[in-house]
Design a protein around this motif. Structure first.
Motif, PDB file in Angstrom:
ATOM      1  N   ASP A   1      34.148 -10.557 -22.829  1.00 54.40           N
ATOM      2  CA  ASP A   1      35.217  -9.592 -23.089  1.00 54.40           C
ATOM      3  C   ASP A   1      34.550  -8.401 -23.773  1.00 54.40           C
ATOM      4  OD1 ASP A   1      37.383  -8.136 -23.869  1.00 54.40           O
ATOM      5  OD2 ASP A   1      38.418  -9.758 -24.927  1.00 54.40           O
ATOM      6  N   ILE A   2      34.411  -7.282 -23.044  1.00 55.16           N
ATOM      7  CA  ILE A   2      33.560  -6.204 -23.546  1.00 55.16           C
ATOM      8  C   ILE A   2      34.262  -4.853 -23.466  1.00 55.16           C
ATOM      9  CG2 ILE A   2      32.427  -5.816 -21.301  1.00 55.16           C
ATOM     10  CD1 ILE A   2      29.789  -5.459 -22.982  1.00 55.16           C
ATOM     11  N   THR A   3      34.006  -4.006 -24.454  1.00 52.91           N
ATOM     12  CA  THR A   3      34.511  -2.642 -24.483  1.00 52.91           C
ATOM     13  C   THR A   3      33.377  -1.729 -24.937  1.00 52.91           C
ATOM     14  OG1 THR A   3      36.302  -1.216 -25.277  1.00 52.91           O
ATOM     15  CG2 THR A   3      35.316  -2.710 -26.894  1.00 52.91           C
ATOM     16  N   SER A   4      33.639  -0.425 -24.961  1.00 57.12           N
ATOM     17  CA  SER A   4      32.577   0.503 -25.362  1.00 57.12           C
ATOM     18  C   SER A   4      33.160   1.743 -26.012  1.00 57.12           C
ATOM     19  CB  SER A   4      31.737   0.929 -24.139  1.00 57.12           C
ATOM     20  OG  SER A   4      32.504   1.718 -23.255  1.00 57.12           O
ATOM     21  N   ALA A   5      32.309   2.463 -26.722  1.00 59.08           N
ATOM     22  CA  ALA A   5      32.676   3.751 -27.321  1.00 59.08           C
ATOM     23  C   ALA A   5      31.428   4.606 -27.405  1.00 59.08           C
ATOM     24  CB  ALA A   5      33.276   3.561 -28.711  1.00 59.08           C
TER      25      ALA A   5
END
Length: 686
Positions: free
Chosen positions: A121-125
């Motif tokens: 489960d991955i997100t980014s900024a």
């Protein structure tokens, strides 16, 4: 009495210094015989420090070398892989904090593709270039915490982020830093750090860019989870894009992996890369004429794909590139690629406008570059997302380090720096650190901020530093020239052998050839600022040819030097140019200089054709003035003096009639004569 323009004995040419590698014919011949490469290519290998058969084989076939395992080379890699393995198994949320340049955005996209495919489960900024600047910050850390993130991975940043990492640890987050920038005196208190600068300089991994570190991490995790085969090719594409776009050194594993990546990019399996290739006009390019396989060249990425990615980071929103490189939907990819194209066109215009304003600022100033030895232009309303590109162009133009800056607000400046070989940008910034806010960089480039009130002291301090390391002779761009060749040596066999040296870039520069005393048969301005030329070489008497060899050439952004005089010594790279389905080799000019037998202007004669007629022309001193004389085949002479709107036309001066030289025929005739003489004279006050 009105001042008369002086007779200029030397034309305006780029201010350059040439270093020509010494030729070593015996070693080159031996290397040619043992490796099978052309003797000219062997000399180029010698210039790169490659003199033995073993060294040459390792360079020409990097896949033959045995690499140390990354898990053994990077001390924190086993720990990092285990942390991510546990996070995936326990369904913990993972977040990536990237950077807004091509390296940072390709790194971010690479890890998103890899880790999401491995079940995370991955997100980014990515921080805002305009509002926040480079690197992870407390706002991002706190937002990740609020989103329930357990692990933060930095890519292409973080090695200096002591405060943000400390804040993350306070909040109970695990922090993994993957970066490639130089090490600060104190490292952040992260759970794991992957940075090739922690390795010995002899390590083949030492020159990795940020995307290279991300690539190693992703493949190591994929191997552990049995997904290596399904991921490695798409990740290699992104590694190749980011490595070349970031101008990482193309030696060690970079050379090995980029060489392989360039072969698979034309048949990319990533929708976003396919769309980018299509938008950039690289699709369906003609294959190598002596090879059945296509392979992209580093310049295709450096000058076509990379700028379209970088433009988004400079003046757009990085999320466009992240979506471009992570989507599997071709329609979405084409939309994002079109936005990259439109943004890049805007970036080009911004760069051109700022460059012209900076040139005008300098030329209207009283700055003596031999005294200052550094240039610090600063104006309001310049876009700080593109001033780094402008800095590079100013270095190319003036041959001195450039620290260009613009206003963030009424009280603060933000800038970008580019250096020359004898000048260390990061050390210069350290020399001024008490005047600066944030700063960073390396030997060739850097970024900085400072209070506007400190600008005068900053200029003075930079000049003081420059005087410690720069002599006056350093203040001209350096052209490294590999080997002298004749035009008759240029053919597809030689061109294709240059592929053996590819991929070329930082630490493995593209070969630069030179030929003395080339004559300019024809030259004209193309586009807004380029010179297109046809060149010819006079052959020695013992060589008999019905037609002298000629070749086309292009000099990018050299319109200020038009027309070039003839003859000249030319330094150049070789390029294939395809137009109307016809492919030919042409020269990309990187340097010129006057031959040792340069003829002063007032002693120069030239012959040219205009409207299917042959004319001769010369410059003749007359008292304290001078005039251009053009003679036709009938013996009639057109004589024109600077600043006059009329000239004399006739066989003798006493019987000559006055003519209006503003007539289009005469104006075009005068322009052709000037081009033949290699001068630009002030007729009609133009």
């Amino acid at each position: 009495m009105e001042d008369k323009p002086p007779i200029t004995t030397e034309p305006l040419l780029p201010k350059q210094r040439w270093y020509i590698f010494p030729e070593r014919p015996e070693i080159a011949q031996s290397l040619s015989e043992t490796t099978g490469v052309h003797p000219i290519i062997a000399q180029i290998l010698i210039n790169r420090g490659i003199e033995t058969k073993e060294q040459a084989e390792a360079f020409l076939n990097p896949q033959s070398q045995t690499l140390p395992e990354p898990m053994e080379e990077f001390p924190d890699l086993p720990k990092t892989v285990q942390l991510l393995q546990n996070a995936i198994d326990n369904q913990q949320k993972i977040a990536i904090c990237g950077d807004y340049d091509a390296d940072g955005m390709t790194s971010t996209a690479l890890l998103i593709r890899a880790i999401s495919q491995l079940g995370a489960d991955i997100t980014s900024a990515i921080p805002s270039r305009m509002q926040e600047g480079y690197g992870i910050n407390n706002r991002i850390v706190e937002e990740f915490h609020d989103q329930g993130i357990s692990i933060i991975i930095t890519v292409d940043n973080g090695i200096s982020a002591i405060a943000p990492v400390a804040r993350a640890k306070e909040l109970g987050l695990t922090v993994i830093i993957t970066d490639h920038h130089d090490l600060p005196p104190q490292l952040p208190n992260a759970d794991a750090i992957l940075n090739p600068k922690l390795l010995p300089k002899t390590s083949p991994y030492y020159g990795l860019a940020g995307v290279g570190v991300a690539y190693i991490l992703a493949l190591s995790l994929a191997k552990l989870r049995g997904e290596w085969e399904s991921l490695r090719w798409q990740l290699l594409e992104l590694f190749t894009l980011g490595t070349i776009a970031d101008m990482a050194p193309l030696n060690g594993v970079n050379r090995r992996w980029v060489k392989r990546g360039l072969k698979i990019l034309p048949e990319s399996k990533i929708a976003g890369v396919q769309a980018l290739i299509q938008i950039a006009g690289l699709a369906n390019q003609q294959p190598n004429l002596t090879n059945s396989t296509t392979s992209m060249k580093p310049e295709d990425i450096g000058f076509r794909l990379g700028p379209r990615i970088n433009a988004i980071g400079r003046i757009g929103h990085p999320q466009v590139v992240i979506e471009l490189l992570t989507t599997d939907h071709m329609g979405t990819a084409l939309e994002q690629a079109k936005e990259c194209e439109e943004t890049n066109l805007l970036r080009k215009q911004l760069c051109a406008d700022i460059e012209q304003e900076a040139i005008a600022w300098y030329e209207n100033s009283n700055i003596n570059l031999e005294q200052e030895r550094v240039l610090v232009p600063c104006q309001k309303k310049w876009h700080h997302g593109v001033i780094g590109i402008v800095a590079s162009r100013l270095v190319e133009r003036y041959g001195v380090p450039v620290f260009i800056c613009t206003y963030e607000d009424e009280e603060n400046l933000r800038g970008s720096a580019r250096g020359i070989p004898e000048f260390h940008v990061f050390e210069a910034l350290q020399f001024c650190q008490d005047l600066l806010g944030k700063f960073g960089g390396h030997k060739a480039a850097g970024g900085f901020s400072l209070p506007a009130a400190n600008l005068p002291k900053f200029k003075q301090r930079l000049s003081e530093f420059a005087h410690q390391c720069l002599q006056v002779e350093h203040l001209r761009p350096l052209i490294n020239v590999d080997v002298s060749i004749n035009l008759r040596d240029i053919n597809y066999k030689l061109y294709d052998q240059i592929d053996k040296i590819q991929p070329c870039g930082i630490a493995n520069s593209e070969p630069v050839f030179w030929t003395p005393k080339l004559r300019i048969v024809h030259q004209k301005i193309v586009g807004k600022s380029h010179i297109k030329l046809t060149l010819s070489q006079d052959l020695p008497p013992e060589i008999t040819m019905a037609v002298l060899p000629t070749i086309s050439a292009i000099a990018w952004r050299w319109a200020d030097y038009f027309p070039l005089p003839s003859p000249l010594d030319f330094a150049y790279k070789l390029r294939k140019n395809t137009w109307n389905n016809q492919t030919a080799i042409e020269l990309e000019i990187v340097g010129v200089r006057l031959p040792e037998t340069f003829v002063p202007l007032h002693r120069r004669l030239a012959e040219f054709n205009y409207c299917d007629r042959t004319y001769k022309c010369n410059i003749t001193p007359i008292g304290d003035n001078w005039e251009l004389r053009i003679r036709n085949q009938k013996g009639e002479v057109l004589a024109i003096q600077p600043g006059q709107k009329t000239g004399l036309l006739g066989i003798s001066r006493s019987e000559a009639k006055t003519v209006d030289i503003s007539h289009p025929f005469f104006m075009k005739l005068i322009e052709a004569a000037q081009a033949a003489l290699g001068v630009k004279l002030p007729f009609l006050n133009n």
